[in-house]
Design a protein around this motif. Structure first.
Motif, PDB file in Angstrom:
ATOM      1  N   HIS A 136     -63.047  -1.227  68.126  1.00  0.00           N
ATOM      2  CA  HIS A 136     -63.134   0.474  68.471  1.00  0.00           C
ATOM      3  C   HIS A 136     -62.254   1.103  67.065  1.00  0.00           C
ATOM      4  N   ASP A 138     -59.381   4.131  64.760  1.00  0.00           N
ATOM      5  CA  ASP A 138     -58.589   4.656  65.433  1.00  0.00           C
ATOM      6  C   ASP A 138     -58.827   6.037  64.958  1.00  0.00           C
ATOM      7  N   HIS A 199     -63.396  -2.340  64.537  1.00  0.00           N
ATOM      8  CA  HIS A 199     -62.127  -3.791  64.450  1.00  0.00           C
ATOM      9  C   HIS A 199     -61.386  -3.818  66.117  1.00  0.00           C
ATOM     10  N   ARG A 217     -48.360   4.745  61.377  1.00  0.00           N
ATOM     11  CA  ARG A 217     -49.764   5.507  61.784  1.00  0.00           C
ATOM     12  C   ARG A 217     -48.906   7.333  60.764  1.00  0.00           C
TER      13      ARG A 217
HETATM   14 FE   FE2 Z   1     -56.747  -0.024  65.687  1.00  0.00          FE
END
Ligand code: FE2
Ligand code: AKG
Length: 220
Positions: A136, A138, A199, A217
């Motif tokens: 996926h 992010d 990743h 994040r």
């Molecule tokens: Fe991730």
């Protein structure tokens, strides 16, 4: 006087961790990796704290929707963040749970070292090598892309694999980038890595132990 100052300095130097950073670059990929960001003792304390004090999402928040069907995610997850922060998770809007002090302290340590601050952390727990995370990016719209995601790993070493989008699309060959994420390590995923590379944490037969990962994040 001189003696005691010297002694104090030596003591400080002994305890100071000259963090060693490794730069990993490829086409549109830029990572900074510090294998020993935390000491073995710090890592063990934090892993213990998490195992004894934190519960993970259940119900809908522990599932993923694929073509209209719900499946349990192959690991456990939970998230924390600043008061009042709302975020989208598994198709649901979720209010951030307050920072556990040790995670808040860890966030501050990253901020001191790297000069970036975060308002959110996603925790992933892999009970052993059976647990994994599929390919996926992010790419949530709420994510502030100018802030690199900071990824701390604890426990079992696991492989982290980056795959270029052009490989996914079968447009051309680009070599995978693989690295081992060690206990106590910090990986900074700098721009524009996340735009061009997927990743994953693949399954690993020989990984017997628990691994925790924290991705810090910045949510807009
Ligand atoms: Fe991730
Ligand atoms: O467990 C890891 O190292 C990967 C975590 C990750 O990619 C994510 O939380 O988006």
């Amino acid at each position: 006087m001189t003696m005691s100052l010297t002694t104090l300095y030596e003591k400080l130097m002994k305890n100071a961790q000259p963090s060693q950073w490794r730069k990993i670059v490829a086409e549109d990929l830029d990572l900074d990796y510090c294998e020993r960001f935390l000491t073995a003792a710090e890592s063990a304390t934090l892993l213990n704290y998490m195992e004894n004090n934190v519960s993970y999402f259940d119900g809908r928040l522990s599932q993923v929707k694929v073509f209209g069907q719900y499946y349990p995610i192959p690991r456990q997850q939970v998230a924390f963040g600043d008061a009042g922060l709302l975020y989208k998770f598994s198709g649901t809007v979720v209010p951030a749970q307050p920072w556990p002090q040790p995670l808040y302290d860890l966030k501050r340590k990253i901020c001191t070292t790297r000069g970036v601050d975060y308002n959110f952390v996603l925790v992933n727990r892999y009970k052993n090598g059976e647990d994994h995370m599929g390919e996926h990016r992010d790419d949530e719209v709420e994510l502030d892309k100018t802030v690199p995601i900071a990824s701390i790993s604890l426990g079992q070493t696991r492989k982290f694999v980056f795959k270029h989008t052009d490989v996914r699309k079968k447009i051309r060959q680009v070599e995978l980038v693989k690295l081992d994420l060690h206990n106590g390590s910090l990986l900074m995923m700098n721009q524009p890595t996340n735009e061009y590379w997927y990743h994953s944490i693949p399954k690993e037969k020989n990984a017997k132990n628990i691994r925790l990962n924290f991705t810090f994040r910045k949510i807009k």
